[in-house]
Motif scaffolding. Structure first.
Motif, PDB file in Angstrom:
ATOM      1  N   UNK A  10      -4.783  -5.056   8.475  1.00  0.00           N
ATOM      2  CA  UNK A  10      -5.080  -5.408   7.085  1.00  0.00           C
ATOM      3  C   UNK A  10      -5.961  -6.641   7.037  1.00  0.00           C
ATOM      4  N   UNK A  11      -5.661  -7.610   7.902  1.00  0.00           N
ATOM      5  CA  UNK A  11      -6.485  -8.815   7.951  1.00  0.00           C
ATOM      6  C   UNK A  11      -7.902  -8.469   8.389  1.00  0.00           C
ATOM      7  N   UNK A  12      -8.035  -7.532   9.317  1.00  0.00           N
ATOM      8  CA  UNK A  12      -9.368  -7.099   9.739  1.00  0.00           C
ATOM      9  C   UNK A  12     -10.117  -6.471   8.581  1.00  0.00           C
ATOM     10  N   UNK A  13      -9.401  -5.758   7.727  1.00  0.00           N
ATOM     11  CA  UNK A  13     -10.032  -5.170   6.550  1.00  0.00           C
ATOM     12  C   UNK A  13     -10.575  -6.249   5.635  1.00  0.00           C
ATOM     13  N   UNK A  14      -9.845  -7.340   5.537  1.00  0.00           N
ATOM     14  CA  UNK A  14     -10.224  -8.403   4.620  1.00  0.00           C
ATOM     15  C   UNK A  14     -11.226  -9.375   5.222  1.00  0.00           C
ATOM     16  N   UNK A  15     -11.593  -9.168   6.501  1.00  0.00           N
ATOM     17  CA  UNK A  15     -12.493 -10.107   7.153  1.00  0.00           C
ATOM     18  C   UNK A  15     -13.855 -10.155   6.480  1.00  0.00           C
ATOM     19  N   UNK A  16     -14.226  -9.133   5.720  1.00  0.00           N
ATOM     20  CA  UNK A  16     -15.525  -9.120   5.064  1.00  0.00           C
ATOM     21  C   UNK A  16     -15.514  -9.930   3.781  1.00  0.00           C
ATOM     22  N   UNK A  17     -14.349 -10.348   3.322  1.00  0.00           N
ATOM     23  CA  UNK A  17     -14.279 -11.102   2.073  1.00  0.00           C
ATOM     24  C   UNK A  17     -14.468 -12.585   2.335  1.00  0.00           C
ATOM     25  N   UNK A  18     -15.322 -13.281   1.566  1.00  0.00           N
ATOM     26  CA  UNK A  18     -15.428 -14.717   1.709  1.00  0.00           C
ATOM     27  C   UNK A  18     -14.164 -15.377   1.194  1.00  0.00           C
ATOM     28  N   UNK A  19     -13.982 -16.637   1.539  1.00  0.00           N
ATOM     29  CA  UNK A  19     -12.748 -17.333   1.172  1.00  0.00           C
ATOM     30  C   UNK A  19     -12.493 -17.305  -0.319  1.00  0.00           C
ATOM     31  N   UNK A  27      -2.236  -9.242   0.944  1.00  0.00           N
ATOM     32  CA  UNK A  27      -2.373  -7.802   1.148  1.00  0.00           C
ATOM     33  C   UNK A  27      -1.248  -7.001   0.525  1.00  0.00           C
ATOM     34  N   UNK A  28      -0.052  -7.624   0.352  1.00  0.00           N
ATOM     35  CA  UNK A  28       1.066  -6.883  -0.220  1.00  0.00           C
ATOM     36  C   UNK A  28       1.195  -7.091  -1.724  1.00  0.00           C
ATOM     37  N   UNK A  29       0.238  -7.825  -2.308  1.00  0.00           N
ATOM     38  CA  UNK A  29       0.285  -8.075  -3.743  1.00  0.00           C
ATOM     39  C   UNK A  29       0.010  -6.797  -4.505  1.00  0.00           C
ATOM     40  N   UNK A  30       0.715  -6.611  -5.624  1.00  0.00           N
ATOM     41  CA  UNK A  30       0.468  -5.432  -6.441  1.00  0.00           C
ATOM     42  C   UNK A  30      -0.657  -5.669  -7.430  1.00  0.00           C
ATOM     43  N   UNK A  31      -1.137  -6.917  -7.530  1.00  0.00           N
ATOM     44  CA  UNK A  31      -2.232  -7.242  -8.439  1.00  0.00           C
ATOM     45  C   UNK A  31      -3.382  -7.804  -7.613  1.00  0.00           C
ATOM     46  N   UNK A  32      -4.105  -6.927  -6.928  1.00  0.00           N
ATOM     47  CA  UNK A  32      -5.189  -7.388  -6.086  1.00  0.00           C
ATOM     48  C   UNK A  32      -6.462  -7.492  -6.908  1.00  0.00           C
ATOM     49  N   UNK A  33      -7.498  -8.134  -6.372  1.00  0.00           N
ATOM     50  CA  UNK A  33      -8.718  -8.342  -7.146  1.00  0.00           C
ATOM     51  C   UNK A  33      -9.327  -7.043  -7.653  1.00  0.00           C
ATOM     52  N   UNK A  72      -3.033   5.478  -4.070  1.00  0.00           N
ATOM     53  CA  UNK A  72      -1.805   6.282  -4.003  1.00  0.00           C
ATOM     54  C   UNK A  72      -0.801   5.655  -3.055  1.00  0.00           C
ATOM     55  N   UNK A  73      -1.282   5.238  -1.887  1.00  0.00           N
ATOM     56  CA  UNK A  73      -0.380   4.738  -0.846  1.00  0.00           C
ATOM     57  C   UNK A  73       0.239   3.395  -1.199  1.00  0.00           C
ATOM     58  N   UNK A  74      -0.371   2.645  -2.083  1.00  0.00           N
ATOM     59  CA  UNK A  74       0.185   1.348  -2.486  1.00  0.00           C
ATOM     60  C   UNK A  74       1.602   1.502  -3.029  1.00  0.00           C
ATOM     61  N   UNK A  75       1.893   2.619  -3.656  1.00  0.00           N
ATOM     62  CA  UNK A  75       3.219   2.825  -4.237  1.00  0.00           C
ATOM     63  C   UNK A  75       3.980   3.979  -3.595  1.00  0.00           C
ATOM     64  N   UNK A  76       3.268   4.922  -2.967  1.00  0.00           N
ATOM     65  CA  UNK A  76       3.937   6.128  -2.480  1.00  0.00           C
ATOM     66  C   UNK A  76       4.276   6.098  -0.993  1.00  0.00           C
ATOM     67  N   UNK A  77       3.628   5.222  -0.226  1.00  0.00           N
ATOM     68  CA  UNK A  77       3.923   5.159   1.207  1.00  0.00           C
ATOM     69  C   UNK A  77       5.360   4.698   1.422  1.00  0.00           C
ATOM     70  N   UNK A  78       5.981   5.194   2.467  1.00  0.00           N
ATOM     71  CA  UNK A  78       7.381   4.895   2.752  1.00  0.00           C
ATOM     72  C   UNK A  78       7.547   3.499   3.333  1.00  0.00           C
ATOM     73  N   UNK A  79       6.680   3.127   4.259  1.00  0.00           N
ATOM     74  CA  UNK A  79       6.821   1.870   4.980  1.00  0.00           C
ATOM     75  C   UNK A  79       5.968   0.764   4.352  1.00  0.00           C
ATOM     76  N   UNK A  80       6.540  -0.438   4.320  1.00  0.00           N
ATOM     77  CA  UNK A  80       5.837  -1.564   3.711  1.00  0.00           C
ATOM     78  C   UNK A  80       4.536  -1.882   4.444  1.00  0.00           C
ATOM     79  N   UNK A  81       4.504  -1.729   5.771  1.00  0.00           N
ATOM     80  CA  UNK A  81       3.274  -2.056   6.494  1.00  0.00           C
ATOM     81  C   UNK A  81       2.140  -1.126   6.094  1.00  0.00           C
ATOM     82  N   UNK A  82       2.448   0.131   5.804  1.00  0.00           N
ATOM     83  CA  UNK A  82       1.415   1.064   5.346  1.00  0.00           C
ATOM     84  C   UNK A  82       0.969   0.691   3.939  1.00  0.00           C
ATOM     85  N   UNK A  83       1.894   0.285   3.084  1.00  0.00           N
ATOM     86  CA  UNK A  83       1.511  -0.163   1.738  1.00  0.00           C
ATOM     87  C   UNK A  83       0.639  -1.412   1.810  1.00  0.00           C
ATOM     88  N   UNK A  84       0.970  -2.324   2.749  1.00  0.00           N
ATOM     89  CA  UNK A  84       0.163  -3.527   2.922  1.00  0.00           C
ATOM     90  C   UNK A  84      -1.264  -3.186   3.331  1.00  0.00           C
TER      91      UNK A  84
END
Length: 202
Positions: A10-19, A27-33, A72-84
């Protein structure tokens, strides 16, 4: 360990975002940008070629499909790491769509492919919309395993497109974006494969 590994992806996914874009966005927030709150990439001036333009035109709809599945996976995935990981993908790829759209508009280019190139891209690189609709009707473990399998294939296509752009493109900013996409999606695929093979009941 498993959740930590997917958190790194997940952090690798966010590496493209500036600070400034990632601040306050867990990453586990339900209110992301949202597209309105994420800052654009720097402009992409300088020389460009047809490979740069087509890469952006191909990747915008491709990204939108990944965002659709991640939502979909933010709410439907079983495991928290997948939702993250789904949260991180939604953040990153929403940001990248806005950036690529801005670049194409600045270059006065169409946001979409046309003709034979469009047909070939849809047939070989995009996920069928009917499959995404089927995914949305699934629940529980079946949803999660299908989501991971579909997104792994989808991100493999993104990696292939990014590597092709890096080899053939001319614009520095677009090639840099392609390189970052290659790195982050490769990390995602590796960890999603591990998640698919986790022991049952864990």
């Amino acid at each position: 360990m498993k959740r930590a590994a997917l958190a790194l992806a997940a952090a690798a996914s966010l590496m493209v975002l500036p600070a400034c874009g990632a601040a306050g966005a867990s990453p586990s927030s339900t209110a992301y940008p949202t597209p309105a709150s994420l800052p654009p990439f720097p402009p992409a001036p300088g020389a460009k070629n047809n490979a740069d333009v087509q890469f952006l035109q191909m990747l915008i709809p491709h990204h939108k499909q990944a965002i659709q599945m991640a939502e979909m996976a933010r709410t439907k995935a079983v495991h928290q790491d997948v939702r993250d990981l789904a949260n991180a993908i939604a953040v990153t790829q929403t940001y990248e769509v806005r950036t690529m759209t801005t670049w194409l508009l600045d270059w006065k280019k169409s946001l979409t492919l046309s003709g034979r190139v469009k047909t070939e891209h849809e047939e070989h690189s995009e996920t069928r919309q009917s499959d995404i609709a089927d995914l949305g009707r699934m629940e529980g473990a079946k949803f999660e395993s299908t989501f991971l399998a579909m997104l792994i294939a989808h991100q493999h296509n993104a990696i292939a497109m990014a590597r092709d752009e890096y080899a053939k493109g001319k614009n520095v900013e677009v090639r840099n974006l392609a390189h970052r996409i290659d790195l982050s999606r490769t990390a995602q695929v590796q960890e999603m494969l591990k998640a698919m093979n986790r022991p049952s009941g864990t």
